[in-house]
Scaffold this motif. Structure first.
Motif, PDB file in Angstrom:
ATOM      1  N   SER B 178       0.837  -1.207   0.000  1.00 56.90           N
ATOM      2  CA  SER B 178       0.000   0.000   0.000  1.00 56.90           C
ATOM      3  C   SER B 178       0.871   1.256   0.000  1.00 56.90           C
ATOM      4  CB  SER B 178      -0.937  -0.019   1.196  1.00 56.90           C
ATOM      5  OG  SER B 178      -0.202  -0.288   2.376  1.00 56.90           O
ATOM      6  N   ALA B 179       1.632   1.411  -1.087  1.00 56.04           N
ATOM      7  CA  ALA B 179       2.491   2.584  -1.242  1.00 56.04           C
ATOM      8  C   ALA B 179       2.463   3.004  -2.702  1.00 56.04           C
ATOM      9  CB  ALA B 179       3.916   2.269  -0.812  1.00 56.04           C
ATOM     10  N   ALA B 180       2.571   4.289  -2.947  1.00 55.20           N
ATOM     11  CA  ALA B 180       2.547   4.775  -4.335  1.00 55.20           C
ATOM     12  C   ALA B 180       3.320   6.085  -4.433  1.00 55.20           C
ATOM     13  CB  ALA B 180       1.111   4.961  -4.802  1.00 55.20           C
ATOM     14  N   TYR B 181       3.770   6.366  -5.646  1.00 55.73           N
ATOM     15  CA  TYR B 181       4.555   7.566  -5.931  1.00 55.73           C
ATOM     16  C   TYR B 181       3.848   8.332  -7.042  1.00 55.73           C
ATOM     17  CZ  TYR B 181       8.597  10.381  -7.497  1.00 55.73           C
ATOM     18  OH  TYR B 181       9.441  11.408  -7.852  1.00 55.73           O
ATOM     19  N   ALA B 182       3.772   9.640  -6.896  1.00 59.17           N
ATOM     20  CA  ALA B 182       3.168  10.471  -7.940  1.00 59.17           C
ATOM     21  C   ALA B 182       4.067  11.675  -8.162  1.00 59.17           C
ATOM     22  CB  ALA B 182       1.774  10.936  -7.504  1.00 59.17           C
ATOM     23  N   LYS B 183       4.313  11.997  -9.439  1.00 59.45           N
ATOM     24  CA  LYS B 183       5.208  13.129  -9.684  1.00 59.45           C
ATOM     25  C   LYS B 183       4.727  14.033 -10.799  1.00 59.45           C
ATOM     26  CE  LYS B 183       8.550  10.860 -12.814  1.00 59.45           C
ATOM     27  NZ  LYS B 183       9.961  10.774 -13.234  1.00 59.45           N
ATOM     28  N   LEU B 184       5.120  15.291 -10.638  1.00 62.74           N
ATOM     29  CA  LEU B 184       5.007  16.282 -11.704  1.00 62.74           C
ATOM     30  C   LEU B 184       6.378  16.317 -12.339  1.00 62.74           C
ATOM     31  CD1 LEU B 184       3.543  18.684 -13.109  1.00 62.74           C
ATOM     32  CD2 LEU B 184       4.503  20.140 -11.328  1.00 62.74           C
ATOM     33  N   GLU B 185       6.466  15.867 -13.598  1.00 62.21           N
ATOM     34  CA  GLU B 185       7.798  15.701 -14.169  1.00 62.21           C
ATOM     35  C   GLU B 185       8.180  16.839 -15.101  1.00 62.21           C
ATOM     36  OE1 GLU B 185       7.300  11.900 -16.052  1.00 62.21           O
ATOM     37  OE2 GLU B 185       6.647  12.813 -17.934  1.00 62.21           O
ATOM     38  N   GLN B 186       9.472  17.087 -15.148  1.00 63.85           N
ATOM     39  CA  GLN B 186       9.995  18.010 -16.154  1.00 63.85           C
ATOM     40  C   GLN B 186       9.940  17.240 -17.469  1.00 63.85           C
ATOM     41  OE1 GLN B 186      12.999  18.646 -18.118  1.00 63.85           O
ATOM     42  NE2 GLN B 186      12.015  20.578 -18.605  1.00 63.85           N
ATOM     43  N   ARG B 187       9.315  17.800 -18.485  1.00 65.97           N
ATOM     44  CA  ARG B 187       8.951  16.991 -19.644  1.00 65.97           C
ATOM     45  C   ARG B 187      10.136  16.448 -20.432  1.00 65.97           C
ATOM     46  NH1 ARG B 187       3.661  17.258 -21.500  1.00 65.97           N
ATOM     47  NH2 ARG B 187       4.315  15.672 -22.965  1.00 65.97           N
ATOM     48  N   ALA B 188      11.255  17.163 -20.463  1.00 69.89           N
ATOM     49  CA  ALA B 188      12.387  16.676 -21.248  1.00 69.89           C
ATOM     50  C   ALA B 188      13.211  15.655 -20.470  1.00 69.89           C
ATOM     51  CB  ALA B 188      13.272  17.833 -21.691  1.00 69.89           C
ATOM     52  N   SER B 189      13.536  15.968 -19.223  1.00 63.90           N
ATOM     53  CA  SER B 189      14.439  15.097 -18.462  1.00 63.90           C
ATOM     54  C   SER B 189      13.695  14.051 -17.654  1.00 63.90           C
ATOM     55  CB  SER B 189      15.280  15.940 -17.508  1.00 63.90           C
ATOM     56  OG  SER B 189      14.459  16.488 -16.484  1.00 63.90           O
ATOM     57  N   LYS B 190      12.407  14.285 -17.409  1.00 63.79           N
ATOM     58  CA  LYS B 190      11.585  13.432 -16.536  1.00 63.79           C
ATOM     59  C   LYS B 190      11.992  13.510 -15.074  1.00 63.79           C
ATOM     60  CE  LYS B 190       9.209  11.491 -20.036  1.00 63.79           C
ATOM     61  NZ  LYS B 190       9.247  10.072 -20.379  1.00 63.79           N
ATOM     62  N   PHE B 191      12.917  14.364 -14.706  1.00 63.43           N
ATOM     63  CA  PHE B 191      13.192  14.588 -13.292  1.00 63.43           C
ATOM     64  C   PHE B 191      11.923  15.148 -12.644  1.00 63.43           C
ATOM     65  CE2 PHE B 191      17.912  14.687 -13.986  1.00 63.43           C
ATOM     66  CZ  PHE B 191      18.244  13.814 -12.967  1.00 63.43           C
ATOM     67  N   GLY B 195       7.788  15.367  -6.520  1.00 66.01           N
ATOM     68  CA  GLY B 195       7.392  13.958  -6.486  1.00 66.01           C
ATOM     69  C   GLY B 195       7.110  13.575  -5.047  1.00 66.01           C
ATOM     70  N   VAL B 196       6.001  12.871  -4.834  1.00 69.67           N
ATOM     71  CA  VAL B 196       5.666  12.482  -3.457  1.00 69.67           C
ATOM     72  C   VAL B 196       5.450  10.971  -3.400  1.00 69.67           C
ATOM     73  CG1 VAL B 196       4.061  12.750  -1.522  1.00 69.67           C
ATOM     74  CG2 VAL B 196       4.611  14.721  -2.977  1.00 69.67           C
ATOM     75  N   ALA B 197       6.067  10.350  -2.420  1.00 64.65           N
ATOM     76  CA  ALA B 197       5.886   8.926  -2.168  1.00 64.65           C
ATOM     77  C   ALA B 197       5.132   8.766  -0.850  1.00 64.65           C
ATOM     78  CB  ALA B 197       7.236   8.228  -2.072  1.00 64.65           C
ATOM     79  N   ALA B 198       4.098   7.939  -0.872  1.00 68.33           N
ATOM     80  CA  ALA B 198       3.311   7.696   0.340  1.00 68.33           C
ATOM     81  C   ALA B 198       3.269   6.196   0.611  1.00 68.33           C
ATOM     82  CB  ALA B 198       1.889   8.229   0.170  1.00 68.33           C
ATOM     83  N   ALA B 199       3.618   5.812   1.825  1.00 64.27           N
ATOM     84  CA  ALA B 199       3.533   4.409   2.251  1.00 64.27           C
ATOM     85  C   ALA B 199       2.596   4.357   3.451  1.00 64.27           C
ATOM     86  CB  ALA B 199       4.914   3.879   2.614  1.00 64.27           C
ATOM     87  N   LEU B 200       1.490   3.630   3.302  1.00 63.98           N
ATOM     88  CA  LEU B 200       0.432   3.655   4.317  1.00 63.98           C
ATOM     89  C   LEU B 200       0.315   2.310   5.023  1.00 63.98           C
ATOM     90  CD1 LEU B 200      -2.363   5.291   2.097  1.00 63.98           C
ATOM     91  CD2 LEU B 200      -0.581   6.461   3.436  1.00 63.98           C
ATOM     92  N   THR B 201      -0.026   2.374   6.294  1.00 66.12           N
ATOM     93  CA  THR B 201      -0.463   1.172   7.004  1.00 66.12           C
ATOM     94  C   THR B 201      -1.972   1.305   7.135  1.00 66.12           C
ATOM     95  OG1 THR B 201       1.611   1.158   8.218  1.00 66.12           O
ATOM     96  CG2 THR B 201      -0.157  -0.239   9.067  1.00 66.12           C
ATOM     97  N   LEU B 202      -2.691   0.395   6.493  1.00 63.62           N
ATOM     98  CA  LEU B 202      -4.146   0.534   6.414  1.00 63.62           C
ATOM     99  C   LEU B 202      -4.831  -0.463   7.339  1.00 63.62           C
ATOM    100  CD1 LEU B 202      -4.375   0.842   2.531  1.00 63.62           C
ATOM    101  CD2 LEU B 202      -4.720   2.696   4.189  1.00 63.62           C
TER     102      LEU B 202
END
Lengths: 159, 284
Positions: B178-191, B195-202
């Motif tokens: 139960s963890a996921a990463y979401a990012k707003l990327e720079q379109r050329a480099s993809k850096f 970016g936020v990573a969330a790891a949850l205990t549900l």
């Protein structure tokens, strides 16, 4: 001054040995030492993909690899893709589907597509676009490039 | 662009690499895939006198489940290999998915996890994921080995807890679905611009505890403590938006460049925190 380093790289099926400066980039070794000028230098900053070759079978930006790092490896460039006079299905696809305008990005596009089709022989359009996202075409002819890769995938599936 | 001249040695073992690092002193740099260091050398932002190639070392390879159930990844594993790992896809999908979203196919074929973590580019993706997973970085040096928690490893821009003469040998973390990463990327480099990573205990529909980390927004990957506190006991996914609101406000330092102002990055930290939390909760 640093010492020259001996390297042996199998390039397009031929064993090539040389003494090179450690800072020599693979793309410069291919173009200037071996006269394989099909591999292009575009941005020189690891972004445009014009310099893409296959290094041990995986697509690699040869402007971001020193030739010494490829010592003992196999390199395939656009010049090594055709079988004699018979074009590789990807080269044929780019011909048939008009997959190029100025042609500058084409060798890198084809080598990236070769990597993609090795991993995924029948990619969807989205997968093709993702697969070539490390290659920039400034003529912006992406649709024809996608068509060319689909053409090649279909031909390779038939054979 | 031609880098400054340097001597090149290919290490045949980690022990030899350590010896070469000692020999080279501050002039020596390690290189595996080279996709952080070579671009810097071409711009002469880095000018090592000795380059030690550790890319081919078997000792630094492998993705394995250990006896205690934790997953260990060798430092020289490429992003492409991590993205393709069945073990990671099953037990820690966030790691495989994040690796698959780094750069492009060519970059993923060369770039390594050890290189990415040791280099600590402020826009690198994996540091945030490692902090969220509470991963341990394994380090080997002339005085033996040591383990550092990822949240302590990343200290500042391009600065990590790694002494001269030390090598990052791998990373280790407990499985977490139960963890996921979401990012707003720079379109050329993809850096990651953010970016936020969330790891949850549900626990059913609610979150009993969470670790949330951001990259791209600031000088280095770090936890978003306010979001973590707000998530404790929150019902998900409904509570994600309110827990993530203001996520960027507490950051002490925020990057600012032509791709995004400080205010924009703060705002996007909240947006991408919400998306990461919702995606992680969806896996519960």
């Amino acid at each position: 001054m640093s010492e020259p380093v001996p390297i042996t790289i199998n390039v397009n099926g031929r064993r090539r040995s040389a003494m090179v400066e450690a800072r020599l980039l693979l793309v410069h070794y291919l173009r200037e030492n071996l006269n394989l000028t099909g591999t292009h230098v575009g941005c020189d900053t690891s972004q445009c993909g014009a310099c893409t070759v296959l290094l041990d079978g995986r697509s690699t930006k040869s402007c971001t690899v020193f030739a010494v790092l490829a010592d003992g490896s196999e390199v395939q460039t656009i010049e090594g893709l055709a079988d004699g006079d018979e074009l590789h299905p990807l080269q044929d696809g780019f011909w048939e589907e008009h997959g190029l305008q100025c042609g500058y990005c084409t060798p890198g596009m084809i080598m990236s597509a070769a990597n993609l089709l090795q991993e995924n022989p029948s990619p969807s359009e989205d997968e093709i676009r993702e697969g070539i996202s490390g290659n920039l075409c400034r003529c912006t002819g992406y649709q024809h490039i996608v068509n060319a890769i689909q053409h090649a995938a279909e031909r390779m599936a038939q054979s | 662009m031609i880098p400054t001249a340097f001597d090149y040695r290919r290490a045949t073992s980690v022990a030899e690499a350590l010896a070469l690092l000692q020999e080279g002193g501050p002039e020596a740099k390690l290189l595996a895939g080279g996709h952080s260091l070579i671009p810097m050398m071409k711009q002469r932002l880095a000018e090592p006198g000795l380059l030690i190639d550790i890319g081919g070392l078997d000792e630094l390879r492998g993705i394995e489940e250990q006896d205690d159930g934790d997953i260990a990844i060798g430092a020289a594993m490429t992003h492409a290999e991590i993205a393709a790992s069945e073990l990671l896809r099953a037990q820690a999908p966030i790691v495989a998915e994040t690796a698959a979203a780094i750069g492009d196919a060519q970059v993923r074929n060369r770039g390594t996890i050890g290189g990415s973590l040791a280099h600590a580019d402020p826009g690198a993706d994996l540091p945030a994921v490692m902090v969220a997973l509470d991963a341990t970085i394994a380090i080997l040096g002339p005085n033996g080995d040591r383990q550092v928690a990822a949240e302590d490893f990343f200290q500042d821009i391009l600065t990590v807890d790694l002494e001269e003469g030390e090598i990052v040998t791998g990373v280790c973390f407990a499985p977490c679905r139960s963890a996921a990463y979401a990012k707003l990327e720079q379109r050329a480099s993809k850096f990651a611009l953010v970016g936020v990573a969330a790891a949850l205990t549900l626990d059913g529909g609610s979150c009993s505890s969470a670790r949330v980390a951001v990259t791209g927004a600031s000088s280095h990957a770090q936890r978003l403590g306010g979001v973590e506190d707000a998530l404790a006991g929150a019902s998900l996914p409904d509570g994600a938006a309110s827990a993530a609101a203001g996520a960027g406000d507490g950051l002490e330092f925020v990057n600012e460049d032509l791709h995004g102002s400080e205010g924009y990055r703060r705002a996007m930290t909240a947006v991408f925190a919400r998306r990461a939390i919702e995606a992680a909760a969806g896996r519960g």
